[in-house]
Design a protein around this motif. Structure first.
Motif, PDB file in Angstrom:
ATOM      1  N   ILE A  64     -26.973 -21.731 -38.373  1.00  0.00           N
ATOM      2  CA  ILE A  64     -27.356 -20.568 -39.186  1.00  0.00           C
ATOM      3  C   ILE A  64     -26.719 -19.313 -38.597  1.00  0.00           C
ATOM      4  O   ILE A  64     -26.175 -18.470 -39.327  1.00  0.00           O
ATOM      5  N   TYR A  68     -23.981 -16.764 -40.481  1.00  0.00           N
ATOM      6  CA  TYR A  68     -24.104 -15.308 -40.529  1.00  0.00           C
ATOM      7  C   TYR A  68     -22.884 -14.617 -39.922  1.00  0.00           C
ATOM      8  O   TYR A  68     -22.487 -13.535 -40.367  1.00  0.00           O
ATOM      9  N   HIS A  99     -33.467 -11.429 -44.468  1.00  0.00           N
ATOM     10  CA  HIS A  99     -33.226 -12.634 -43.670  1.00  0.00           C
ATOM     11  C   HIS A  99     -33.908 -13.858 -44.272  1.00  0.00           C
ATOM     12  O   HIS A  99     -33.294 -14.925 -44.357  1.00  0.00           O
ATOM     13  N   THR A 103     -31.447 -16.677 -45.420  1.00  0.00           N
ATOM     14  CA  THR A 103     -31.515 -17.907 -44.637  1.00  0.00           C
ATOM     15  C   THR A 103     -31.984 -19.066 -45.504  1.00  0.00           C
ATOM     16  O   THR A 103     -31.466 -20.181 -45.385  1.00  0.00           O
ATOM     17  N   SER A 136     -40.209 -15.297 -43.383  1.00  0.00           N
ATOM     18  CA  SER A 136     -39.212 -16.175 -42.763  1.00  0.00           C
ATOM     19  C   SER A 136     -38.924 -17.363 -43.667  1.00  0.00           C
ATOM     20  O   SER A 136     -39.772 -17.799 -44.447  1.00  0.00           O
ATOM     21  N   SER A 167     -33.972 -15.787 -38.578  1.00  0.00           N
ATOM     22  CA  SER A 167     -32.770 -15.127 -38.060  1.00  0.00           C
ATOM     23  C   SER A 167     -32.984 -13.632 -37.826  1.00  0.00           C
ATOM     24  O   SER A 167     -32.119 -12.977 -37.245  1.00  0.00           O
ATOM     25  N   ALA A 176     -30.677 -18.633 -34.844  1.00  0.00           N
ATOM     26  CA  ALA A 176     -31.999 -18.337 -35.409  1.00  0.00           C
ATOM     27  C   ALA A 176     -33.083 -18.858 -34.470  1.00  0.00           C
ATOM     28  O   ALA A 176     -32.857 -19.788 -33.690  1.00  0.00           O
TER      29      ALA A 176
END
Length: 193
Positions: A64, A68, A99, A103, A136, A167, A176
């Motif tokens: 992850i 990014y 995020h 994510t 999250s 993250s 993350a």
């Protein structure tokens, strides 16, 4: 918050994928980021080396972060710093909503490619502490037997097989934070405020 998570991932079989990445807080801005086939295949191969769910979660944390870093080459999210206060209102800053949404989209990309062998992507989670909220992305382990008094997260208690992939706790491109949802709901994770 969930609005816009579905349909924000475009996958062309055997070619590349595009994912919409949110930024500037509350998903107020978005950038289409293209992930090329060769990079995705390498990522899938690394995830495929996981022998169990715990290894897959550990590998996911780094992958992850890598996704990014790629996003930062095509959007202003390179400016994003851990938490909400370290990036000083710059273009490309990301709050927990950005995020959690982005994510989740990245995880759905991996899931759509069949690279999450031990987990499935769940809906983003929200925790509230005092007057603050935090969101999250969440994954659920597939192989855990659901036993005991709370087999599937009933009665407001999170299932034991759920984990956050958060993250927001790190600067752009850092791995993350992956930890049990129940621990995260109780305030777990690095202190970045």
């Amino acid at each position: 918050m969930e609005e816009g998570v579905e349909g924000a991932v475009s996958v062309r079989a055997g070619e590349h994928a595009q994912v919409s990445i949110c930024y500037n807080y509350g998903c107020s801005r978005e950038a289409e980021v293209r992930f090329h086939r060769a990079r995705l295949l390498r990522l899938g191969a690394r995830l495929g080396q996981a022998a169990n769910a715990e290894e897959e979660r550990a590998r996911l944390a780094g992958e992850i972060g890598m996704l990014y870093r790629i996003a930062a080459t095509q959007s202003p999210v390179a400016a994003d710093r851990a938490g909400n206060y370290l990036d000083g209102g710059v273009e490309g800053r990301m709050d927990c909503i950005d995020h959690a949404t982005s994510t989740t989209r990245l995880l759905k990309l991996l899931e759509a490619r069949g690279w999450l062998r031990f987990h499935r992507v769940a809906e983003p989670a929200r925790r509230t502490r005092f007057i603050f909220q935090h969101f999250s992305a969440v994954i659920e382990e597939r192989s855990v037997e659901k036993a005991g008094p709370n087999p599937g997260g009933a009665d407001g208690v999170p299932p034991a097989n759920a984990y956050v992939v958060d993250s927001w706790f790190g600067d752009n491109g850092e791995p993350a934070v992956v930890l049990p949802l129940a621990e995260w709901l109780n305030g777990g994770g690095p202190n970045v405020q």
